[in-house]
Design a protein around this motif. Sequence first.
Motif, PDB file in Angstrom:
ATOM      1  N   GLY A  20       0.948  -1.562   0.317  1.00 13.76           N
ATOM      2  CA  GLY A  20       0.120  -0.094   0.314  1.00 13.76           C
ATOM      3  C   GLY A  20       0.811   1.638  -0.280  1.00 13.76           C
ATOM      4  O   GLY A  20       0.293   2.292  -0.724  1.00 13.76           O
ATOM      5  N   LEU A  21       2.004   1.278   0.670  1.00 12.45           N
ATOM      6  CA  LEU A  21       2.865   2.288   0.252  1.00 12.45           C
ATOM      7  C   LEU A  21       3.918   2.448  -0.774  1.00 12.45           C
ATOM      8  O   LEU A  21       3.396   4.068  -0.583  1.00 12.45           O
ATOM      9  N   LEU A  22       3.705   1.607  -1.249  1.00  8.93           N
ATOM     10  CA  LEU A  22       4.108   1.946  -2.597  1.00  8.93           C
ATOM     11  C   LEU A  22       3.330   2.668  -3.712  1.00  8.93           C
ATOM     12  O   LEU A  22       3.117   2.963  -4.456  1.00  8.93           O
ATOM     13  N   LEU A  23       2.252   1.818  -3.244  1.00  4.65           N
ATOM     14  CA  LEU A  23       0.704   3.005  -4.310  1.00  4.65           C
ATOM     15  C   LEU A  23       0.354   4.030  -3.705  1.00  4.65           C
ATOM     16  O   LEU A  23       0.311   4.203  -5.101  1.00  4.65           O
ATOM     17  N   SER A  28       0.513   8.963  -6.228  1.00  4.22           N
ATOM     18  CA  SER A  28       0.519  10.142  -6.561  1.00  4.22           C
ATOM     19  C   SER A  28       1.453  11.517  -7.172  1.00  4.22           C
ATOM     20  O   SER A  28       2.192  11.162  -6.950  1.00  4.22           O
ATOM     21  N   PRO A  29       1.282  12.373  -7.807  1.00  2.35           N
ATOM     22  CA  PRO A  29       1.810  12.733  -9.196  1.00  2.35           C
ATOM     23  C   PRO A  29       2.606  14.038  -8.437  1.00  2.35           C
ATOM     24  O   PRO A  29       4.000  14.398  -7.902  1.00  2.35           O
ATOM     25  N   LEU A  30       2.398  14.548  -6.516  1.00  2.00           N
ATOM     26  CA  LEU A  30       3.382  14.945  -5.559  1.00  2.00           C
ATOM     27  C   LEU A  30       4.318  14.047  -5.121  1.00  2.00           C
ATOM     28  O   LEU A  30       5.597  14.505  -5.114  1.00  2.00           O
ATOM     29  N   ASN A  31       4.031  13.002  -4.706  1.00  3.20           N
ATOM     30  CA  ASN A  31       4.264  12.006  -4.367  1.00  3.20           C
ATOM     31  C   ASN A  31       6.332  11.774  -5.267  1.00  3.20           C
ATOM     32  O   ASN A  31       7.164  11.249  -4.800  1.00  3.20           O
ATOM     33  N   LEU A  32       5.283  11.589  -6.392  1.00  2.31           N
ATOM     34  CA  LEU A  32       6.114  11.243  -7.335  1.00  2.31           C
ATOM     35  C   LEU A  32       7.723  12.064  -7.745  1.00  2.31           C
ATOM     36  O   LEU A  32       8.841  11.614  -7.522  1.00  2.31           O
ATOM     37  N   THR A  33       6.685  13.454  -7.863  1.00  7.10           N
ATOM     38  CA  THR A  33       7.892  14.423  -7.768  1.00  7.10           C
ATOM     39  C   THR A  33       8.616  14.298  -6.784  1.00  7.10           C
ATOM     40  O   THR A  33       9.827  14.577  -6.716  1.00  7.10           O
ATOM     41  N   LEU A  34       8.271  14.257  -5.335  1.00  5.95           N
ATOM     42  CA  LEU A  34       9.432  14.191  -4.186  1.00  5.95           C
ATOM     43  C   LEU A  34      10.020  13.044  -4.404  1.00  5.95           C
ATOM     44  O   LEU A  34      11.131  13.590  -4.306  1.00  5.95           O
ATOM     45  N   CYS A  38      14.451  13.717  -4.547  1.00  4.09           N
ATOM     46  CA  CYS A  38      15.116  12.670  -3.574  1.00  4.09           C
ATOM     47  C   CYS A  38      16.329  12.141  -4.296  1.00  4.09           C
ATOM     48  O   CYS A  38      17.913  12.044  -3.852  1.00  4.09           O
ATOM     49  N   LEU A  39      16.210  11.393  -5.496  1.00  2.00           N
ATOM     50  CA  LEU A  39      16.644  10.648  -5.913  1.00  2.00           C
ATOM     51  C   LEU A  39      17.898  10.964  -6.923  1.00  2.00           C
ATOM     52  O   LEU A  39      19.092  10.646  -7.167  1.00  2.00           O
ATOM     53  N   PHE A  40      17.012  12.418  -7.792  1.00  2.00           N
ATOM     54  CA  PHE A  40      17.904  13.304  -7.958  1.00  2.00           C
ATOM     55  C   PHE A  40      19.118  13.732  -6.879  1.00  2.00           C
ATOM     56  O   PHE A  40      20.469  14.060  -7.328  1.00  2.00           O
ATOM     57  N   LEU A  41      18.717  14.033  -6.186  1.00  2.42           N
ATOM     58  CA  LEU A  41      20.353  15.362  -4.712  1.00  2.42           C
ATOM     59  C   LEU A  41      20.878  14.200  -4.419  1.00  2.42           C
ATOM     60  O   LEU A  41      22.161  14.263  -4.001  1.00  2.42           O
ATOM     61  N   LEU A  42      20.187  12.864  -4.581  1.00  2.00           N
ATOM     62  CA  LEU A  42      21.570  11.827  -4.240  1.00  2.00           C
ATOM     63  C   LEU A  42      22.559  11.710  -5.141  1.00  2.00           C
ATOM     64  O   LEU A  42      23.653  11.148  -4.760  1.00  2.00           O
ATOM     65  N   TYR A  43      21.654  11.055  -5.984  1.00  2.00           N
ATOM     66  CA  TYR A  43      22.675  11.211  -7.186  1.00  2.00           C
ATOM     67  C   TYR A  43      23.502  12.032  -7.093  1.00  2.00           C
ATOM     68  O   TYR A  43      25.173  11.473  -7.145  1.00  2.00           O
ATOM     69  N   ARG A  44      23.658  12.930  -7.238  1.00  2.00           N
ATOM     70  CA  ARG A  44      24.155  14.560  -7.321  1.00  2.00           C
ATOM     71  C   ARG A  44      25.128  14.560  -6.361  1.00  2.00           C
ATOM     72  O   ARG A  44      26.100  14.998  -6.255  1.00  2.00           O
ATOM     73  N   ILE A  45      24.825  14.268  -5.045  1.00  2.00           N
ATOM     74  CA  ILE A  45      26.266  13.890  -3.691  1.00  2.00           C
ATOM     75  C   ILE A  45      26.980  12.708  -4.179  1.00  2.00           C
ATOM     76  O   ILE A  45      27.661  12.800  -3.436  1.00  2.00           O
ATOM     77  N   LEU A  46      26.482  11.401  -4.270  1.00  2.00           N
ATOM     78  CA  LEU A  46      27.413  10.362  -4.828  1.00  2.00           C
ATOM     79  C   LEU A  46      28.097  10.410  -5.367  1.00  2.00           C
ATOM     80  O   LEU A  46      29.203  10.204  -5.733  1.00  2.00           O
ATOM     81  N   ARG A  47      27.934  11.003  -6.825  1.00  2.00           N
ATOM     82  CA  ARG A  47      28.277  11.376  -7.413  1.00  2.00           C
ATOM     83  C   ARG A  47      29.261  12.796  -7.484  1.00  2.00           C
ATOM     84  O   ARG A  47      31.131  12.381  -7.872  1.00  2.00           O
ATOM     85  N   GLY A  48      28.962  13.891  -6.658  1.00  2.00           N
ATOM     86  CA  GLY A  48      30.731  14.464  -6.422  1.00  2.00           C
ATOM     87  C   GLY A  48      30.304  15.373  -6.978  1.00  2.00           C
ATOM     88  O   GLY A  48      29.643  14.995  -8.189  1.00  2.00           O
ATOM     89  N   GLU A  49      30.966  16.986  -7.188  1.00  2.00           N
ATOM     90  CA  GLU A  49      30.364  18.246  -7.834  1.00  2.00           C
ATOM     91  C   GLU A  49      32.236  17.734  -8.635  1.00  2.00           C
ATOM     92  O   GLU A  49      32.988  17.847  -8.917  1.00  2.00           O
TER      93      GLU A  49
END
Length: 192
Positions: A20-23, A28-34, A38-49
């Motif tokens: 149900g949590l995954l569903l 929700s479009p808002l939840n997908l956006t958030l 989060c995934l984009f920011l995590l990628y930027r942090i792990l990839r480095g500048e």
Amino acid sequence: MAREQVAVAGEEAAAAEGGGLLLEIVSSPLNLTLLSLCLFLLYRILRGEQPAAQAGEAEPPPLPKMKRRDFTLEQLRLYDGVRDPRILMAINGKVFDVTRARKFYGPEGPYGIFAGRDASRGLATFCLEKEALRDDYDDLSDLNATQQETLRDWESQFTFKYHHVGNLLKEGEEPTVYSDEEEKDAKDGKKD
């Protein structure tokens, strides 16, 4: 038996709730956006500048190691990263080559004001303004004990991190002539 049925029912409810949590996230479009943010920011942090190289602009090759010599204040001012690509700074009478940290000590860096200058007073007092710089030799005799200790800490950090290329000369003082043997001894001493 009743306990086993309750336990099985509890596990099924937990499994349904997990699904149900995954569903809930996906529906929700808002939840997908958030989640995407989060995934984009995590990628930027792990990839480095990693700055993108501009077209036609390559990283300049590293400068050869500078031979040890002493500097007057006038000679030191030439090595500000603008007139000469090399950046030197004096701290507590010692001159260091900080060229490899151009982003900090270069003309556009946060400590760029100290490039080609005696940075002792500014670092000891944590002042990044022009009034921390002197145009003539500064003996630093007016620093209090805390400021002198801070200056020794900065000197220790620079000695560990950067190449010591010589000393800052007082007016009328004669430069030391360094031999290749002394240069080799200095390298060996730093390795220990």
